[in-house]
Each structure stands twice: as structure tokens, then as C-alpha cells.
Motif scaffolding. Structure first.
Motif, PDB file in Angstrom:
ATOM      1  N   MET A   1      44.136  36.400  45.868  1.00 21.29           N
ATOM      2  CA  MET A   1      42.738  36.323  46.283  1.00 21.29           C
ATOM      3  C   MET A   1      42.392  37.434  47.274  1.00 21.29           C
ATOM      4  O   MET A   1      41.322  38.043  47.195  1.00 21.29           O
ATOM      5  N   GLU A   2      43.297  37.710  48.191  1.00 23.17           N
ATOM      6  CA  GLU A   2      43.047  38.756  49.178  1.00 23.17           C
ATOM      7  C   GLU A   2      43.107  40.143  48.533  1.00 23.17           C
ATOM      8  O   GLU A   2      42.336  41.041  48.889  1.00 23.17           O
ATOM      9  N   ILE A   3      44.026  40.319  47.569  1.00 24.11           N
ATOM     10  CA  ILE A   3      44.106  41.598  46.854  1.00 24.11           C
ATOM     11  C   ILE A   3      42.814  41.851  46.087  1.00 24.11           C
ATOM     12  O   ILE A   3      42.292  42.970  46.067  1.00 24.11           O
ATOM     13  N   GLU A   4      42.276  40.813  45.463  1.00 22.33           N
ATOM     14  CA  GLU A   4      41.021  40.962  44.734  1.00 22.33           C
ATOM     15  C   GLU A   4      39.877  41.353  45.670  1.00 22.33           C
ATOM     16  O   GLU A   4      39.042  42.199  45.339  1.00 22.33           O
ATOM     17  N   LYS A   5      39.849  40.740  46.847  1.00 25.57           N
ATOM     18  CA  LYS A   5      38.760  40.988  47.794  1.00 25.57           C
ATOM     19  C   LYS A   5      38.858  42.362  48.433  1.00 25.57           C
ATOM     20  O   LYS A   5      37.848  43.071  48.560  1.00 25.57           O
ATOM     21  N   ARG A   6      40.066  42.772  48.825  1.00 26.30           N
ATOM     22  CA  ARG A   6      40.228  43.999  49.603  1.00 26.30           C
ATOM     23  C   ARG A   6      40.520  45.234  48.763  1.00 26.30           C
ATOM     24  O   ARG A   6      40.289  46.359  49.216  1.00 26.30           O
ATOM     25  N   LEU A   7      41.033  45.042  47.549  1.00 27.66           N
ATOM     26  CA  LEU A   7      41.446  46.203  46.749  1.00 27.66           C
ATOM     27  C   LEU A   7      40.760  46.261  45.394  1.00 27.66           C
ATOM     28  O   LEU A   7      40.205  47.284  45.013  1.00 27.66           O
ATOM     29  N   ALA A   8      40.789  45.132  44.655  1.00 29.11           N
ATOM     30  CA  ALA A   8      40.264  45.145  43.281  1.00 29.11           C
ATOM     31  C   ALA A   8      38.775  45.492  43.243  1.00 29.11           C
ATOM     32  O   ALA A   8      38.338  46.326  42.436  1.00 29.11           O
ATOM     33  N   LYS A   9      37.989  44.872  44.100  1.00 33.67           N
ATOM     34  CA  LYS A   9      36.550  45.146  44.098  1.00 33.67           C
ATOM     35  C   LYS A   9      36.254  46.583  44.512  1.00 33.67           C
ATOM     36  O   LYS A   9      35.324  47.206  43.990  1.00 33.67           O
ATOM     37  N   LEU A  10      37.038  47.111  45.434  1.00 29.10           N
ATOM     38  CA  LEU A  10      36.863  48.507  45.843  1.00 29.10           C
ATOM     39  C   LEU A  10      37.090  49.447  44.678  1.00 29.10           C
ATOM     40  O   LEU A  10      36.322  50.397  44.448  1.00 29.10           O
ATOM     41  N   LEU A  11      38.137  49.182  43.888  1.00 29.37           N
ATOM     42  CA  LEU A  11      38.432  50.028  42.732  1.00 29.37           C
ATOM     43  C   LEU A  11      37.358  49.886  41.651  1.00 29.37           C
ATOM     44  O   LEU A  11      36.927  50.870  41.050  1.00 29.37           O
ATOM     45  N   GLU A  12      36.924  48.652  41.397  1.00 25.29           N
ATOM     46  CA  GLU A  12      35.903  48.437  40.370  1.00 25.29           C
ATOM     47  C   GLU A  12      34.603  49.158  40.714  1.00 25.29           C
ATOM     48  O   GLU A  12      33.966  49.771  39.856  1.00 25.29           O
ATOM     49  N   GLU A  13      34.186  49.070  41.974  1.00 22.70           N
ATOM     50  CA  GLU A  13      32.925  49.696  42.386  1.00 22.70           C
ATOM     51  C   GLU A  13      32.957  51.213  42.246  1.00 22.70           C
ATOM     52  O   GLU A  13      31.957  51.837  41.894  1.00 22.70           O
ATOM     53  N   ASN A  14      34.098  51.822  42.484  1.00 20.30           N
ATOM     54  CA  ASN A  14      34.184  53.278  42.477  1.00 20.30           C
ATOM     55  C   ASN A  14      34.585  53.856  41.125  1.00 20.30           C
ATOM     56  O   ASN A  14      34.457  55.069  40.917  1.00 20.30           O
ATOM     57  N   LEU A  15      35.081  53.016  40.219  1.00 20.01           N
ATOM     58  CA  LEU A  15      35.505  53.512  38.911  1.00 20.01           C
ATOM     59  C   LEU A  15      34.572  53.085  37.794  1.00 20.01           C
ATOM     60  O   LEU A  15      34.757  53.511  36.645  1.00 20.01           O
ATOM     61  N   SER A  16      33.585  52.257  38.082  1.00 21.60           N
ATOM     62  CA  SER A  16      32.757  51.665  37.031  1.00 21.60           C
ATOM     63  C   SER A  16      31.800  52.657  36.372  1.00 21.60           C
ATOM     64  O   SER A  16      31.292  52.391  35.280  1.00 21.60           O
ATOM     65  N   ASP A  17      31.505  53.787  37.004  1.00 19.93           N
ATOM     66  CA  ASP A  17      30.551  54.740  36.432  1.00 19.93           C
ATOM     67  C   ASP A  17      31.210  56.028  35.944  1.00 19.93           C
ATOM     68  O   ASP A  17      30.569  57.075  35.852  1.00 19.93           O
ATOM     69  N   ILE A  18      32.495  55.962  35.611  1.00 18.07           N
ATOM     70  CA  ILE A  18      33.187  57.134  35.066  1.00 18.07           C
ATOM     71  C   ILE A  18      32.643  57.424  33.668  1.00 18.07           C
ATOM     72  O   ILE A  18      32.276  56.519  32.912  1.00 18.07           O
ATOM     73  N   SER A  19      32.602  58.668  33.308  1.00 12.48           N
ATOM     74  CA  SER A  19      32.042  59.092  32.023  1.00 12.48           C
ATOM     75  C   SER A  19      32.761  58.431  30.850  1.00 12.48           C
ATOM     76  O   SER A  19      33.991  58.351  30.829  1.00 12.48           O
ATOM     77  N   HIS A  20      31.979  57.960  29.879  1.00 12.30           N
ATOM     78  CA  HIS A  20      32.468  57.373  28.623  1.00 12.30           C
ATOM     79  C   HIS A  20      33.301  56.111  28.839  1.00 12.30           C
ATOM     80  O   HIS A  20      34.070  55.730  27.948  1.00 12.30           O
ATOM     81  N   LEU A  21      33.157  55.453  29.975  1.00 11.02           N
ATOM     82  CA  LEU A  21      33.892  54.209  30.215  1.00 11.02           C
ATOM     83  C   LEU A  21      33.264  53.083  29.399  1.00 11.02           C
ATOM     84  O   LEU A  21      32.058  52.866  29.444  1.00 11.02           O
ATOM     85  N   LYS A  22      34.101  52.342  28.665  1.00  5.45           N
ATOM     86  CA  LYS A  22      33.618  51.266  27.802  1.00  5.45           C
ATOM     87  C   LYS A  22      33.814  49.900  28.456  1.00  5.45           C
ATOM     88  O   LYS A  22      32.890  49.101  28.539  1.00  5.45           O
ATOM     89  N   HIS A  23      35.025  49.620  28.907  1.00  4.54           N
ATOM     90  CA  HIS A  23      35.330  48.345  29.556  1.00  4.54           C
ATOM     91  C   HIS A  23      36.248  48.601  30.744  1.00  4.54           C
ATOM     92  O   HIS A  23      36.991  49.591  30.771  1.00  4.54           O
ATOM     93  N   ILE A  24      36.205  47.683  31.702  1.00  5.60           N
ATOM     94  CA  ILE A  24      37.125  47.734  32.831  1.00  5.60           C
ATOM     95  C   ILE A  24      37.695  46.335  33.041  1.00  5.60           C
ATOM     96  O   ILE A  24      36.954  45.351  33.086  1.00  5.60           O
ATOM     97  N   LEU A  25      38.997  46.249  33.110  1.00  2.00           N
ATOM     98  CA  LEU A  25      39.698  44.983  33.273  1.00  2.00           C
ATOM     99  C   LEU A  25      40.560  45.060  34.524  1.00  2.00           C
ATOM    100  O   LEU A  25      41.311  46.023  34.708  1.00  2.00           O
TER     101      LEU A  25
END
Length: 463
Positions: free
Chosen positions: A43-67
Motif C-alpha cells: 500500500m505504501e509502495i503504491e502511494k509513494r512510488l507507483a502513482k508517481l511513476l504513473e503520473e509521469n509516464l502516462s503521456d509518453i508517445s504511442h502509449l496504449k496501456h499502463i499496468l
């Protein structure tokens, strides 16, 4: 001269074509794995790391899905891209994004590991270390410090994963009473230990036209360096070291996965290949290195190739090669039953190896691999290879019967008469594969091999 050049290029292409069980489908995926020290909960990894990565990688060119998958001590982000995306550029963009946000990572997080993989992301070969003298922990250390790097140097190897044995760690067990006596908190200890275990750039010194770079080396080299780490100065002026308030000792992490060979504890190195690498060549190189290491490690430690997908690939490909050979022989046998002219049959039979070499040349230019689907297409095309030759030969025989003579001019004329019908016949066969243009990219990559191999076979028969 042209036919000799095509045949020579076909032979060269045959030895350079990648050999796979199935077509290589670029999965368009990039995985980012980040390990977090200290057993941080999911839960802490999701809050402190996972969301940070999702927010900064979600608009990469030609990205279809992010898991994103978060679990204790580990976070994995899988980026799936559109089929038309250039994965080299996508990987570079991911690295640039991670470099910008690395200072925002939790201090317990290690450097992210980035790797690119496609459809068949499974180990192609595994090398197992066993010993009747050393422990699995000793074998793991040997694999991490010495063997892993050797396997990664092999051309076509993407990564090597070590399974078995327990990883080393340094345990710092703090004494609560001493912490309270010296008025210290757990966070202060963490900050001091983390800030002390780094190397820093100290600047530059210019002296007599020579520039010197200054680095401050502070990383711990031995466990004694950790024990003697200064934490605080007491009110009496004495230096409080880490060993005064804690017990520092070497230990092992809890094993995540175990490896056994014939019920004996072992350590296994799983080898993953790059998407376009030749499976057989990579497995052969890894196997040779494993045998070489077995002789270098001495009589108490030796290596065993416990998994080798190349063997199954060889069997499948060899079966199709045999089917192709049998099909060609049967086609020649049918010609003999009806024509019963040895010289004519020999001339017609020469179109089969030439067409096959032409197919290999075109496959190499089209960046295809030798796999079950392309060889299946070649087997289907083998039966069609002689069609054009038979039609031309029949027209030559008719001209000989009608004129009572046969020379080079008559042969050329008879061949030209059949060029348009033969071309139309081949075009009607090739046009069947036109709908592949309208399906999605993944289906195209999967089935284009069989379509192109048949098409190339028919094109080769025109020669």
C-alpha cells in the motif's frame, strides 16, 4: 549470372536468418521494476512510488496501456505501446522521464531496472550451479559477482536472472533504551546512514593548465565502516558510533524463490534473449560457456544446462524440413510418372532449389525468421513451384508436335506465350492474402510469414 548471384545470396541468407519456433511478435512493451529496501508494504509502495511513476509516464508517445503491480518490496510498471511505435525511441523516452523524477523516489527505492520484451518473454536456457562443498548462498554470490556478467556479454542475451540461495544483507538492530538515552529517533539513524553511504562530486581543481576532478568517497566498503559510523556527539563531547547503540551484523534476506536439482539445493541462472536474436545461436553460445565454466570452477562446483528451448525448436524445425524434402521428392515423382523423360524432369526439378533459395533471400530482406509458419508456407508453396514450369513445358511440347521441330527460338516463343497466363494464375493466388492488410498489426505480424513465404515461392517459380 543473375541466377548464380540469387543462389549465392540465398545460401548466405539461409545461414543468417534467425531461427525461432514461432514468429517474433514485437509486444511493444517496456517493463520497469523498482525494488524497495526495508520490506515496505504494498500500500505504501503504491502511494509513494507507483502513482508517481504513473503520473509521469502516462503521456509518453504511442502509449496504449499502463499496468502497475505493487507488492511488498517491489513495484513493476508495464508500458504497452501501439504497434507502430519505435521501441528504441520509446525506451529512450522512458529513461529520460525516470531521470527527471529520480529525486522524488522514496530513499528506500533502488535504481529502476528497465528492459524491453516482446511476445515470447520466457527464458530460452537455464544454467544450474551445484556443489558438494559450498552453500547455495556461496553459489549465488559467485553467480552475481562473476558468472552473470559473463552470460550478459554473449551476443543476443537480453538479461540474466538468478534464482536460488539467499541474498546478502546487513542487519542493523537498534537498542530502544540506548536510543532513548541518547535522545535519538529511528528516522535520524536512517537519514545519517543513508547520507553517509554515497559518493559525491567535490568540484574541480585547475593547477598549471591541468584540470583535476575531486570526488568524495563515502560508500561503505566493509561492515566495520558501518559499525564505526559516527552518529552524534554526546553532551560530554564523546563520539557516539552506530555500534554503541545497535548491533550490526551480516545476514541474509528471506528467499523469494528456491532452486533445486535432483532434490539438491542449487542456484539457477535463467537467460533471456533479445527479441530478434537467433535462439539456436544464443543457446549454443550459452551452452559452450557453461561447459567452459564447469571446468574453470573446479571439481567441487559444476554447471548443468537444466533448460534448453533450442532442442525443442530444432526438433520442430527439422520435422518441417523433412516434410519439405519429402514434398519436393513426391512432386518430382509425380512428374516422372507422367513425363518419363529424365532430362526434362531434371530441368524442372532445378526450379525447386532455386525457388527455395530465392525465398530465403527475400525472407532475409523482409526481416523474417525461419519458424514453423514460414516453413509451413514454404511447404505449401513447394507444391506450386513446378506449376509454371509444367505449363511452359507443355506449350513447348505442343509447338514441337505442331511444327515438327524445336530450336531456341521456338522455346523462347512458347515461353513468352505462357507468360501472361502464368502471371495471372500466380496473381490470383497472391491476391488471396490481400485481406491481411486490413487486420490489426499483431495479426499481420503473426500470419504475414506464411503469406510472404508462399508469395516468394510463387515469385521464384517465375524465374
Amino acid at each position: 549470372m543473375i541466377f548464380s548471384a540469387i543462389a549465392l545470396f540465398g545460401i548466405i541468407s539461409l545461414y543468417n536468418l534467425p531461427i525461432e519456433l514461432m514468429p517474433t511478435i514485437e509486444g511493444g512493451k517496456i517493463s520497469i521494476i523498482t525494488y524497495v529496501r526495508g520490506g515496505m508494504p504494498s500500500m505504501e509502495i503504491e502511494k509513494r512510488l507507483a502513482k508517481l511513476l504513473e503520473e509521469n509516464l502516462s503521456d509518453i508517445s504511442h502509449l496504449k496501456h499502463i499496468l502497475t503491480v505493487s507488492k511488498e518490496g517491489e513495484n513493476t510498471v508495464v508500458l504497452e505501446f501501439e504497434p507502430e511505435a519505435n521501441m528504441d525511441y520509446a525506451s529512450l523516452e522512458v529513461r529520460e522521464r525516470l531521470a527527471k523524477i529520480k529525486d522524488e523516489f522514496p530513499r528506500e527505492a533502488e535504481r529502476p531496472v528497465i528492459f524491453q520484451f516482446g511476445y515470447g518473454e520466457f527464458p530460452i536456457i537455464a544454467v544450474t550451479l551445484i556443489s558438494n562443498r559450498y552453500t547455495p548462498e556461496d553459489l549465488r554470490k559467485l553467480a552475481e559477482d562473476f558468472l552473470k556478467e559473463k552470460f550478459l556479454r554473449i551476443e543476443g542475451v537480453a538479461r540474466a536472472e538468478i534464482v536460488g540461495g539467499r541474498e546478502e544483507k546487513i542487519m542493523i538492530e537498534l537498542d530502544k533504551r540506548k536510543l532513548a538515552a541518547y535522545n535519538l529517533s529511528l528516522q535520524e539513524i536512517l537519514d545519517i546512514v543513508g547520507a553517509s553511504n554515497i559518493n559525491l562530486v567535490g568540484g574541480k581543481i585547475n593547477q598549471r593548465g591541468t584540470k583535476y576532478l575531486v570526488r568524495c568517497l563515502g560508500e561503505f566498503k566493509t561492515i566495520e565502516d558501518i559499525r564505526n559510523l559516527a552518529i552524534k556527539v554526546s553532551e560530554e563531547g564523546s563520539l557516539i558510533r552506530l555500534k554503541d547503540i545497535a548491533e550490526v551484523k551480516a545476514d541474509f534476506l528471506e528467499p523469494r524463490r528456491l532452486s533445486r536439482l535432483n532434490i539438491h539445493p542449487a542456484v539457477t541462472i535463467y537467460i533471456y534473449k533479445k527479441s530478434l536474436a537467433n535462439t539456436l545461436k544464443v543457446c549454443e553460445a550459452v551452452e559452450d560457456l557453461a561447459h567452459q565454466l564447469s571446468s574453470e570452477l573446479g571439481e567441487y562446483t559444476y554447471t548443468i544446462v537444466s533448460l534448453n528451448r533450442a532442442e525443442f525448436v530444432k526438433k520442430a524445425i527439422n520435422q518441417l524440413k523433412i516434410s519439405l524434402l519429402i514434398g519436393s521428392i513426391l512432386a518430382i515423382g509425380v512428374l516422372f510418372m507422367f513425363l518419363r523423360e529424365y532430362l526434362t524432369i531434371v530441368v524442372l526439378s532445378l526450379s525447386i532449389p532455386f525457388s527455395i533459395l530465392f525465398v530465403f533471400s527475400m525472407m532475409y530482406l523482409a526481416k523474417l525468421s525461419i519458424n514453423t509458419l514460414t516453413l509451413a508456407g514454404l511447404c505449401l508453396g513447394a507444391g506450386m513451384l513446378l506449376d509454371s514450369s509444367i505449363v511452359v513445358l507443355e506449350n513447348i511440347f505442343k509447338r514441337r508436335e505442331s511444327t515438327g521441330r524445336l530450336n531456341k527460338t521456338d522455346i523462347a516463343t512458347a515461353s513468352e506465350e505462357m507468360s501472361v497466363p502464368i502471371f495471372a494464375s500466380i496473381l490470383t493466388t497472391i491476391i488471396v492474402f490481400l485481406p491481411l492488410i486490413f487486420v490489426n498489426k499483431e495479426i499481420q505480424k503473426l500470419y504475414s510469414g506464411i503469406a510472404l513465404s508462399i508469395t516468394f515461392s510463387l515469385m521464384g517459380s517465375l524465374g
